[in-house]
Write a protein that holds these residues in place. Structure first.
Motif, PDB file in Angstrom:
ATOM      1  N   ARG A 126       0.819  -1.207   0.000  1.00 33.17           N
ATOM      2  CA  ARG A 126       0.000   0.000   0.000  1.00 33.17           C
ATOM      3  C   ARG A 126       0.858   1.265   0.000  1.00 33.17           C
ATOM      4  O   ARG A 126       0.429   2.321  -0.457  1.00 33.17           O
ATOM      5  CB  ARG A 126      -0.938   0.000   1.213  1.00 33.17           C
ATOM      6  CG  ARG A 126      -2.091  -0.979   1.117  1.00 33.17           C
ATOM      7  CD  ARG A 126      -3.186  -0.642   2.103  1.00 33.17           C
ATOM      8  NE  ARG A 126      -2.762  -0.904   3.474  1.00 33.17           N
ATOM      9  CZ  ARG A 126      -3.035  -2.025   4.141  1.00 33.17           C
ATOM     10  NH1 ARG A 126      -3.739  -2.973   3.544  1.00 33.17           N
ATOM     11  NH2 ARG A 126      -2.620  -2.189   5.378  1.00 33.17           N
ATOM     12  N   ASP A 127       2.083   1.165   0.535  1.00 32.76           N
ATOM     13  CA  ASP A 127       2.946   2.343   0.688  1.00 32.76           C
ATOM     14  C   ASP A 127       4.225   2.296  -0.129  1.00 32.76           C
ATOM     15  O   ASP A 127       4.880   3.333  -0.302  1.00 32.76           O
ATOM     16  CB  ASP A 127       3.329   2.517   2.169  1.00 32.76           C
ATOM     17  CG  ASP A 127       2.121   2.758   3.055  1.00 32.76           C
ATOM     18  OD1 ASP A 127       1.263   3.575   2.671  1.00 32.76           O
ATOM     19  OD2 ASP A 127       2.038   2.126   4.131  1.00 32.76           O
ATOM     20  N   PHE A 128       4.613   1.122  -0.628  1.00 29.31           N
ATOM     21  CA  PHE A 128       5.908   0.975  -1.284  1.00 29.31           C
ATOM     22  C   PHE A 128       5.768   0.199  -2.589  1.00 29.31           C
ATOM     23  O   PHE A 128       4.778  -0.492  -2.815  1.00 29.31           O
ATOM     24  CB  PHE A 128       6.893   0.225  -0.372  1.00 29.31           C
ATOM     25  CG  PHE A 128       7.097   0.841   0.983  1.00 29.31           C
ATOM     26  CD1 PHE A 128       7.999   1.880   1.161  1.00 29.31           C
ATOM     27  CD2 PHE A 128       6.381   0.384   2.087  1.00 29.31           C
ATOM     28  CE1 PHE A 128       8.197   2.447   2.402  1.00 29.31           C
ATOM     29  CE2 PHE A 128       6.577   0.944   3.333  1.00 29.31           C
ATOM     30  CZ  PHE A 128       7.480   1.981   3.496  1.00 29.31           C
ATOM     31  N   ASP A 129       6.796   0.315  -3.423  1.00 25.69           N
ATOM     32  CA  ASP A 129       6.926  -0.517  -4.611  1.00 25.69           C
ATOM     33  C   ASP A 129       8.106  -1.469  -4.404  1.00 25.69           C
ATOM     34  O   ASP A 129       9.072  -1.122  -3.705  1.00 25.69           O
ATOM     35  CB  ASP A 129       7.165   0.342  -5.856  1.00 25.69           C
ATOM     36  CG  ASP A 129       5.978   1.243  -6.152  1.00 25.69           C
ATOM     37  OD1 ASP A 129       4.842   0.751  -6.135  1.00 25.69           O
ATOM     38  OD2 ASP A 129       6.196   2.454  -6.393  1.00 25.69           O
ATOM     39  N   PHE A 130       8.045  -2.635  -5.021  1.00 26.74           N
ATOM     40  CA  PHE A 130       9.066  -3.655  -4.793  1.00 26.74           C
ATOM     41  C   PHE A 130       9.796  -4.022  -6.071  1.00 26.74           C
ATOM     42  O   PHE A 130       9.218  -4.024  -7.162  1.00 26.74           O
ATOM     43  CB  PHE A 130       8.437  -4.915  -4.185  1.00 26.74           C
ATOM     44  CG  PHE A 130       8.103  -4.763  -2.726  1.00 26.74           C
ATOM     45  CD1 PHE A 130       8.962  -5.227  -1.754  1.00 26.74           C
ATOM     46  CD2 PHE A 130       6.936  -4.133  -2.335  1.00 26.74           C
ATOM     47  CE1 PHE A 130       8.665  -5.077  -0.413  1.00 26.74           C
ATOM     48  CE2 PHE A 130       6.621  -3.967  -0.995  1.00 26.74           C
ATOM     49  CZ  PHE A 130       7.495  -4.440  -0.031  1.00 26.74           C
ATOM     50  N   SER A 131      11.070  -4.344  -5.890  1.00 29.30           N
ATOM     51  CA  SER A 131      11.860  -4.844  -7.012  1.00 29.30           C
ATOM     52  C   SER A 131      11.534  -6.310  -7.252  1.00 29.30           C
ATOM     53  O   SER A 131      10.831  -6.946  -6.459  1.00 29.30           O
ATOM     54  CB  SER A 131      13.354  -4.701  -6.698  1.00 29.30           C
ATOM     55  OG  SER A 131      13.734  -5.660  -5.718  1.00 29.30           O
ATOM     56  N   ALA A 132      12.060  -6.839  -8.338  1.00 31.52           N
ATOM     57  CA  ALA A 132      12.033  -8.289  -8.520  1.00 31.52           C
ATOM     58  C   ALA A 132      12.880  -8.925  -7.420  1.00 31.52           C
ATOM     59  O   ALA A 132      13.756  -8.282  -6.840  1.00 31.52           O
ATOM     60  CB  ALA A 132      12.587  -8.644  -9.893  1.00 31.52           C
ATOM     61  N   PRO A 133      12.642 -10.187  -7.096  1.00 28.38           N
ATOM     62  CA  PRO A 133      13.405 -10.826  -6.022  1.00 28.38           C
ATOM     63  C   PRO A 133      14.899 -10.910  -6.338  1.00 28.38           C
ATOM     64  O   PRO A 133      15.288 -11.227  -7.453  1.00 28.38           O
ATOM     65  CB  PRO A 133      12.800 -12.228  -5.934  1.00 28.38           C
ATOM     66  CG  PRO A 133      11.464 -12.118  -6.589  1.00 28.38           C
ATOM     67  CD  PRO A 133      11.607 -11.072  -7.643  1.00 28.38           C
ATOM     68  N   LEU A 134      15.729 -10.612  -5.338  1.00 32.79           N
ATOM     69  CA  LEU A 134      17.165 -10.837  -5.439  1.00 32.79           C
ATOM     70  C   LEU A 134      17.498 -12.247  -4.964  1.00 32.79           C
ATOM     71  O   LEU A 134      18.467 -12.856  -5.403  1.00 32.79           O
ATOM     72  CB  LEU A 134      17.942  -9.821  -4.601  1.00 32.79           C
ATOM     73  CG  LEU A 134      18.179  -8.449  -5.239  1.00 32.79           C
ATOM     74  CD1 LEU A 134      16.869  -7.686  -5.409  1.00 32.79           C
ATOM     75  CD2 LEU A 134      19.144  -7.630  -4.402  1.00 32.79           C
ATOM     76  N   MET A 135      16.694 -12.723  -4.024  1.00 38.52           N
ATOM     77  CA  MET A 135      16.821 -14.085  -3.502  1.00 38.52           C
ATOM     78  C   MET A 135      15.426 -14.579  -3.149  1.00 38.52           C
ATOM     79  O   MET A 135      14.478 -13.791  -3.047  1.00 38.52           O
ATOM     80  CB  MET A 135      17.680 -14.118  -2.234  1.00 38.52           C
ATOM     81  CG  MET A 135      19.119 -13.780  -2.411  1.00 38.52           C
ATOM     82  SD  MET A 135      20.007 -13.969  -0.824  1.00 38.52           S
ATOM     83  CE  MET A 135      21.584 -13.283  -1.273  1.00 38.52           C
TER      84      MET A 135
END
Length: 255
Positions: free
Chosen positions: A94-103
């Protein structure tokens, strides 16, 4: 006059050919060895991947270590472009955007071989573990699941204490993320390292761990996209896997 014009044109051409200066990006993290720690080589596997991806994207990383609540606050308020490592949840998204998984992380049940020589190496349901004493830590994701299956649990202060309870025979099993469990055993009781094992059935599916990006940091969306392209390149050329395996040669299967 003609010579002056030529010199000016030459200087302008050099200016266009000069490489752009690296942009500094502010990141926040906390202590979570062996993934991230100020005391580890390259500050941990996760940190090394993050720095390399940003380097490829043309950024210089300015990293600060904070408590986890402070790390999240810095990111939410735009004082940091991103924090890591984080798993996406509906609340966070709801508050952030996420990268693709690093692990991707999996949790397993660790045990002490002398006290549990015949552990349940395969189980289809947690109901099969009701006869075992399981050490847990307050606030961990698995507690509601264990309560739902009515498992026999005992609260312990931290994961190192839980491992010592296994060694003393006071407990039978302790859930931990694979790499963290192996790291804690190796560093807290190296003389007894071979006495520990873990059940091959994971407790959870692959949990993605990535960067949690701010929506208030200047040019956050562009930074996230640049990072994503560099990370995809690292996965394609094998360098992402190589960093993981260099830090965790004993962890199988690699993620």
């Amino acid at each position: 006059m003609r010579r002056l014009l030529l010199l000016s044109a030459f200087a302008l051409l050099l200016a266009f050919r000069a490489p752009a200066a690296e942009q500094t990006v502010d990141l926040a993290t906390g202590e979570w060895p062996p993934y991230v720690s100020q005391q580890l080589p390259a500050q941990g596997a996760f940190t090394e991947i993050v720095r390399e991806a940003f380097r490829r994207a043309g950024y210089r990383v300015q990293l600060t270590f904070q408590s986890w609540p402070q790390t999240e606050w810095l990111t939410k308020t735009g004082k940091a472009a991103a924090a890591f490592p984080y798993r996406p949840t509906p609340e966070r998204e709801r508050d952030f955007d996420f990268s693709a998984p690093l692990m991707r992380a999996n949790s397993y049940l660790f045990y002490h071989k002398p006290h549990l020589p015949h552990p349940p190496q395969q189980f289809k349901s947690l109901d099969e573990l009701r006869g075992y004493r399981i050490a847990i830590q307050l606030g961990y994701w698995y507690i509601p699941m264990f309560q739902q299956h009515r498992l026999n649990t005992l609260l312990t202060p931290d994961e190192v204490n839980a491992l010592r309870q296994l060694q003393l025979g006071h407990m039978d099993l302790v859930p931990m993320v694979l790499e963290r469990g192996l790291y804690l055993i190796h560093n807290s009781m190296p003389e007894h390292e071979k006495e520990f094992g873990y059940i091959s059935t994971p407790m959870d599916k692959d949990t993605p761990l990535g960067l949690m990006f701010s929506r208030n940091y200047p040019q956050a969306e562009r930074i996230r996209e640049d990072f994503g392209r560099a990370l995809a390149q690292m996965e394609k050329d094998g360098s992402l896997k190589a960093i993981y395996q260099r830090h965790f040669p004993e962890a199988t299967p690699p993620r």
